[in-house]
Design a protein around this motif. Structure first.
Motif, PDB file in Angstrom:
ATOM      1  N   ILE A 151       0.858  -1.187   0.000  1.00  0.00           N
ATOM      2  CA  ILE A 151       0.000   0.000   0.000  1.00  0.00           C
ATOM      3  C   ILE A 151       0.893   1.236   0.000  1.00  0.00           C
ATOM      4  CG2 ILE A 151      -1.819   1.261   1.199  1.00  0.00           C
ATOM      5  CD1 ILE A 151      -2.738  -1.346   2.446  1.00  0.00           C
ATOM      6  N   TYR A 152       0.683   2.095  -0.997  1.00  0.00           N
ATOM      7  CA  TYR A 152       1.476   3.319  -1.161  1.00  0.00           C
ATOM      8  C   TYR A 152       0.621   4.558  -0.896  1.00  0.00           C
ATOM      9  CZ  TYR A 152       4.676   0.274  -3.839  1.00  0.00           C
ATOM     10  OH  TYR A 152       5.520  -0.739  -4.238  1.00  0.00           O
ATOM     11  N   ASP A 153       1.287   5.661  -0.540  1.00  0.00           N
ATOM     12  CA  ASP A 153       0.569   6.937  -0.488  1.00  0.00           C
ATOM     13  C   ASP A 153       0.587   7.570  -1.876  1.00  0.00           C
ATOM     14  OD1 ASP A 153       3.032   8.279  -0.862  1.00  0.00           O
ATOM     15  OD2 ASP A 153       2.589   9.770   0.679  1.00  0.00           O
ATOM     16  N   ARG A 154      -0.017   8.715  -2.027  1.00  0.00           N
ATOM     17  CA  ARG A 154      -0.178   9.350  -3.333  1.00  0.00           C
ATOM     18  C   ARG A 154       1.163   9.707  -3.984  1.00  0.00           C
ATOM     19  NH1 ARG A 154      -4.175  12.787  -2.764  1.00  0.00           N
ATOM     20  NH2 ARG A 154      -3.738  13.995  -4.657  1.00  0.00           N
ATOM     21  N   ASN A 155       2.231   9.817  -3.171  1.00  0.00           N
ATOM     22  CA  ASN A 155       3.545  10.194  -3.689  1.00  0.00           C
ATOM     23  C   ASN A 155       4.490   9.002  -3.845  1.00  0.00           C
ATOM     24  OD1 ASN A 155       2.876  13.040  -3.639  1.00  0.00           O
ATOM     25  ND2 ASN A 155       3.085  12.918  -1.410  1.00  0.00           N
ATOM     26  N   GLY A 156       3.987   7.800  -3.664  1.00  0.00           N
ATOM     27  CA  GLY A 156       4.819   6.610  -3.806  1.00  0.00           C
ATOM     28  C   GLY A 156       5.507   6.155  -2.537  1.00  0.00           C
ATOM     29  N   THR A 157       5.207   6.787  -1.413  1.00  0.00           N
ATOM     30  CA  THR A 157       5.765   6.353  -0.129  1.00  0.00           C
ATOM     31  C   THR A 157       5.103   5.056   0.315  1.00  0.00           C
ATOM     32  OG1 THR A 157       6.166   8.643   0.530  1.00  0.00           O
ATOM     33  CG2 THR A 157       6.098   6.996   2.295  1.00  0.00           C
ATOM     34  N   VAL A 158       5.926   4.083   0.715  1.00  0.00           N
ATOM     35  CA  VAL A 158       5.378   2.806   1.170  1.00  0.00           C
ATOM     36  C   VAL A 158       4.777   2.982   2.562  1.00  0.00           C
ATOM     37  CG1 VAL A 158       5.902   0.429   1.809  1.00  0.00           C
ATOM     38  CG2 VAL A 158       7.008   1.453  -0.197  1.00  0.00           C
ATOM     39  N   LEU A 159       3.481   2.689   2.679  1.00  0.00           N
ATOM     40  CA  LEU A 159       2.811   2.768   3.978  1.00  0.00           C
ATOM     41  C   LEU A 159       2.820   1.425   4.684  1.00  0.00           C
ATOM     42  CD1 LEU A 159      -0.244   4.999   2.971  1.00  0.00           C
ATOM     43  CD2 LEU A 159       1.893   5.715   4.087  1.00  0.00           C
ATOM     44  N   VAL A 160       2.662   0.361   3.927  1.00  0.00           N
ATOM     45  CA  VAL A 160       2.732  -0.992   4.494  1.00  0.00           C
ATOM     46  C   VAL A 160       3.107  -1.949   3.369  1.00  0.00           C
ATOM     47  CG1 VAL A 160       0.237  -1.366   4.187  1.00  0.00           C
ATOM     48  CG2 VAL A 160       1.509  -2.811   5.763  1.00  0.00           C
ATOM     49  N   SER A 161       3.975  -2.910   3.704  1.00  0.00           N
ATOM     50  CA  SER A 161       4.399  -3.906   2.714  1.00  0.00           C
ATOM     51  C   SER A 161       4.568  -5.251   3.403  1.00  0.00           C
ATOM     52  CB  SER A 161       5.711  -3.474   2.049  1.00  0.00           C
ATOM     53  OG  SER A 161       6.753  -3.381   3.009  1.00  0.00           O
ATOM     54  N   SER A 162       4.989  -6.239   2.637  1.00  0.00           N
ATOM     55  CA  SER A 162       5.169  -7.589   3.173  1.00  0.00           C
ATOM     56  C   SER A 162       6.618  -8.034   3.014  1.00  0.00           C
ATOM     57  CB  SER A 162       4.252  -8.582   2.449  1.00  0.00           C
ATOM     58  OG  SER A 162       2.901  -8.307   2.715  1.00  0.00           O
ATOM     59  N   VAL A 163       7.123  -8.787   3.974  1.00  0.00           N
ATOM     60  CA  VAL A 163       8.465  -9.361   3.893  1.00  0.00           C
ATOM     61  C   VAL A 163       8.394 -10.841   4.236  1.00  0.00           C
ATOM     62  CG1 VAL A 163       9.626  -7.207   4.484  1.00  0.00           C
ATOM     63  CG2 VAL A 163       8.983  -8.790   6.305  1.00  0.00           C
ATOM     64  N   GLU A 164       9.404 -11.576   3.760  1.00  0.00           N
ATOM     65  CA  GLU A 164       9.470 -13.001   4.053  1.00  0.00           C
ATOM     66  C   GLU A 164       9.938 -13.213   5.492  1.00  0.00           C
ATOM     67  OE1 GLU A 164      12.022 -14.650   1.114  1.00  0.00           O
ATOM     68  OE2 GLU A 164      10.528 -14.536  -0.490  1.00  0.00           O
ATOM     69  N   CYS A 165       9.432 -14.243   6.100  1.00  0.00           N
ATOM     70  CA  CYS A 165       9.829 -14.608   7.454  1.00  0.00           C
ATOM     71  C   CYS A 165       9.635 -16.111   7.603  1.00  0.00           C
ATOM     72  CB  CYS A 165       9.025 -13.820   8.491  1.00  0.00           C
ATOM     73  SG  CYS A 165       7.230 -14.077   8.384  1.00  0.00           S
ATOM     74  N   LYS A 166       9.661 -16.600   8.814  1.00  0.00           N
ATOM     75  CA  LYS A 166       9.513 -18.039   9.047  1.00  0.00           C
ATOM     76  C   LYS A 166       8.501 -18.301  10.164  1.00  0.00           C
ATOM     77  CE  LYS A 166      12.786 -19.688   6.271  1.00  0.00           C
ATOM     78  NZ  LYS A 166      13.158 -18.420   5.630  1.00  0.00           N
ATOM     79  N   ASN A 167       7.777 -19.387  10.014  1.00  0.00           N
ATOM     80  CA  ASN A 167       7.004 -19.940  11.119  1.00  0.00           C
ATOM     81  C   ASN A 167       7.843 -21.041  11.742  1.00  0.00           C
ATOM     82  OD1 ASN A 167       4.770 -18.314  10.595  1.00  0.00           O
ATOM     83  ND2 ASN A 167       3.820 -19.817   9.245  1.00  0.00           N
ATOM     84  N   VAL A 168       8.010 -21.016  13.039  1.00  0.00           N
ATOM     85  CA  VAL A 168       8.803 -22.032  13.741  1.00  0.00           C
ATOM     86  C   VAL A 168       7.847 -23.031  14.382  1.00  0.00           C
ATOM     87  CG1 VAL A 168      10.508 -22.470  15.543  1.00  0.00           C
ATOM     88  CG2 VAL A 168      10.643 -20.379  14.170  1.00  0.00           C
ATOM     89  N   TYR A 169       8.094 -24.306  14.124  1.00  0.00           N
ATOM     90  CA  TYR A 169       7.268 -25.351  14.724  1.00  0.00           C
ATOM     91  C   TYR A 169       8.150 -26.493  15.195  1.00  0.00           C
ATOM     92  CZ  TYR A 169       7.654 -27.862  10.223  1.00  0.00           C
ATOM     93  OH  TYR A 169       8.116 -28.514   9.100  1.00  0.00           O
ATOM     94  N   VAL A 170       7.590 -27.381  15.989  1.00  0.00           N
ATOM     95  CA  VAL A 170       8.319 -28.557  16.472  1.00  0.00           C
ATOM     96  C   VAL A 170       7.609 -29.827  16.036  1.00  0.00           C
ATOM     97  CG1 VAL A 170       9.395 -27.451  18.468  1.00  0.00           C
ATOM     98  CG2 VAL A 170       7.113 -28.451  18.695  1.00  0.00           C
TER      99      VAL A 170
END
Length: 622
Positions: free
Chosen positions: A124-143
């Motif tokens: 999601i960007y603002d009107r000027n191209g500023t990133v307001l929210v984005s997604s990054v890779e991560c991990k779920n840890v389980y046993v």
């Protein structure tokens, strides 16, 4: 004695009964002998019969004579073998024919491990191209407790507690479960996951995941909203546009050995994830930041319960800034209240107070033949139902006022007279219905309130008079902004909205436009509102170099459950736009639950507009 004993003993041997009888017949020499022979024969027959029954009952399947038994040992053994063969055949048929697919699936499930490849949610960007929210890779840890050896149990618990910061007892309970899969923590940063992986503890495992990140911290958090751990939008624009922001998850299937390690060269199937669509909002991050700081400062300073800001372009309906205070941190939801998650300009309703007089004046001009110069004799007090209504100046004398002067002074008594001139039926039609009060604005945001407004049939003796100066009805701020767009935009009411473009395509919002006033009436009201800022009670909203039209509001807060009002508890507000004749920016400030009047809201308007007008390319008017 001895001969009888011998005969009885002989009868017990095979063939003894038949031989004894023949000897008795052939050896007879006298009647007595014959009679004795018959008696012995009958005795032998009776004993033979009993012996025959005993023989059937006591047959020894392993040692008796097979030729004279009812159940052959050979037949029994063969029957048993045949039954066993049938059972084996049936079992094989079950495995190989009837339920082959099910057993194969179960075997694959034990051997094959399937992981979800999560799609990246759209940015999601603002009107000027500023990133307001984005997604990054991560991990779920389980046993996988089945793979954690007893001697490794304490080491595994210590590693999870140390790296992930989870509760030790919680982890211990997970590891002691009779399962092969249990989440320890989801959406773990890759750095922490790598640190944990380096410990090489069998049974601690990882799956790829995605999480939301907020480069600007809490900025616009109420507008953006939040997602849950499954990346599903649950509030704000994340919820509103969940369908287009959400991508399509993929999958990864791999084969593992008995020890839990993945088999090199084993079965492998990957279906890539399809990322979600990006969207651009009308929000300006810089204006949003100034507004959030300004509303937070004034709420704390005047002791208000909460405050809100909404800035929009009245000609298009684009929302440039929207916020409420208090707010929340989207990365620390444990300490966020449900109330703070709300964008109050959409979800909360208030009695609007004197800002509402702008719409009453518009209806008077458009439909009742009034002009800004129409004059009335305005008394110091008018009775509305059982209540006495006075102006804020508390004067004890009447005045002859034009409609412009009533606006400049924000005269309650004067607008009661204007409302009476319009009349209840026309008021319901031209003020309430034409300006869309009590109906959805069409805003692209979840949780919109529709307000609390009496229908015409519900009017009592106080309704018309009270509504004429902005009380006895409750609306959310976004309804006020939509209605005011008609006055600022030459009579055309526009739809307030956040979304500007999606997938690079401009979104068309013109379907919601409505012409509710003539351009001439809109211009007349806008000019009267300019007088309010230039020389009336709204002078605190002046912005150097710009022509500002605006209206103040100070509505008493009703006592819950009664028809009365609280002393010293107001919803203070100011709404204005620039410029008067060519408005391109409009700002509405509300302060709820404060003893301060509208003079507390006007400086906030000024602060925000001093940033917004130049940032939006709106040139000074003089």
């Amino acid at each position: 004695m001895s001969s009888n004993y011998d005969r009885r003993r002989g009868s017990g041997r095979t063939g003894g009964s038949r031989g004894g009888a023949q000897d008795g017949i052939r050896g007879s020499r006298s009647p007595r002998g014959a009679r004795g022979a018959r008696e012995e024969s009958r005795g032998r027959d009776a004993r033979g019969s009993r012996d025959h029954r005993d023989a059937r009952v006591k047959t020894d399947l392993l040692h008796s004579d097979l030729a004279h038994e009812n159940i052959s040992r050979h037949g029994f053994l063969m029957g048993g073998l045949g039954l066993a063969g049938l059972l084996i055949t049936a079992r094989l048929a079950d495995y190989q024919i009837f339920n082959a697919n099910r057993y194969l699936a179960e075997a694959d499930a034990r051997r094959m491990i399937s992981q979800t490849l999560y799609a990246k949610r759209g940015t999601i960007y603002d009107r000027n191209g500023t990133v307001l929210v984005s997604s990054v890779e991560c991990k779920n840890v389980y046993v996988n407790p089945q793979l954690i050896e007893k001697k490794q149990r304490k080491k595994a618990i210590a590693a999870l507690v140390d790296v992930l910061g989870v509760d030790e007892e919680y982890v211990a309970d997970l590891i002691d479960q009779d399962t092969t899969f249990a989440y320890v923590k989801r959406q773990v940063d890759d750095e922490d996951a790598e640190l944990l992986a380096q410990k090489e503890i069998a049974g601690i495992e990882f799956e790829p995941s995605i999480k939301r990140v907020y480069p600007n911290g809490t900025l616009a958090s109420q507008v953006l909203g939040i997602v849950n751990v499954d990346n599903v939008g649950v509030s704000g624009l994340e919820k509103q546009y969940d369908e287009i922001l959400t991508g399509v998850n993929g999958s990864l299937v791999r084969e593992r050995a008995l020890d839990g390690t993945f088999i090199a060269g084993g079965a492998y199937k990957k279906i890539p994830a399809q990322d979600g669509m990006d969207i651009v909002l009308g929000i300006d991050a810089n204006i949003q930041r100034v507004a959030e700081d300004a509303i937070a400062e004034v709420v704390e300073r005047v002791g208000a319960k909460n405050g809100s800001v909404l800035v929009s372009d009245p000609t298009t309906g684009e929302i440039i800034c929207a916020c409420s205070y208090p707010t929340y941190d989207p990365t620390d939801l444990a300490n966020a209240s449900n109330e703070d998650l709300n964008l109050r300009v959409v979800t909360d309703v208030y009695e609007p107070g004197s800002v509402f007089k702008s719409f009453v004046a518009a209806a008077g001009i458009e439909h009742e033949g009034m002009t800004p110069d129409t004059a009335m004799d305005v008394p110091a007090m008018v009775r509305v139902g059982d209540d006495e209504v006075r102006d804020a100046d508390k004067r004890d004398y009447g005045l002859n006022m034009t409609l412009r002067e009533m606006m400049r002074r924000s005269s309650n008594t004067g607008f009661v007279l204007v409302g009476e001139k319009i009349g209840a039926d026309d008021f319901d039609q031209y003020v309430i219905k034409d300006f869309g009060f009590g109906t959805s604005t069409g805003i692209d945001f979840p949780g919109e309130s529709l307000g609390i407004i009496k229908g015409r049939s519900e009017y009592d003796g106080a309704t018309l008079g009270s509504m004429s100066f902005g009380q006895a009805l409750a609306v959310e701020p976004v309804q006020m902004v939509r209605a005011m767009s008609a006055i600022a935009n030459k009579g055309v009411m526009t739809t307030p909205h956040f979304l500007k473009t999606r997938a690079g395509q401009e979104v068309d919002w013109t379907d919601g436009e409505q012409q509710v006033l003539s351009a001439e009436t809109a211009a007349a009201v806008a000019d009267m509102m300019r007088t309010v800022v230039d020389e009336g009670i709204g002078t605190g909203a002046q912005v150097a170099g710009y022509e500002i039209s605006g209206k103040t509001g100070t509505a008493e807060r009703a006592v819950e459950g009664t028809s009365g009002y609280q002393e010293g508890n107001y919803m203070s507000s100011f709404m204005g736009f620039a410029s008067t004749t060519d408005a391109r920016a409009m700002c509405y400030i509300t302060l709820d639950g404060t003893a301060a009047g509208s003079d507390a809201a006007t400086p906030v308007f000024k602060t925000i507009m001093e940033t917004a007008l130049p940032a939006l390319g709106i040139k000074p008017t003089g």
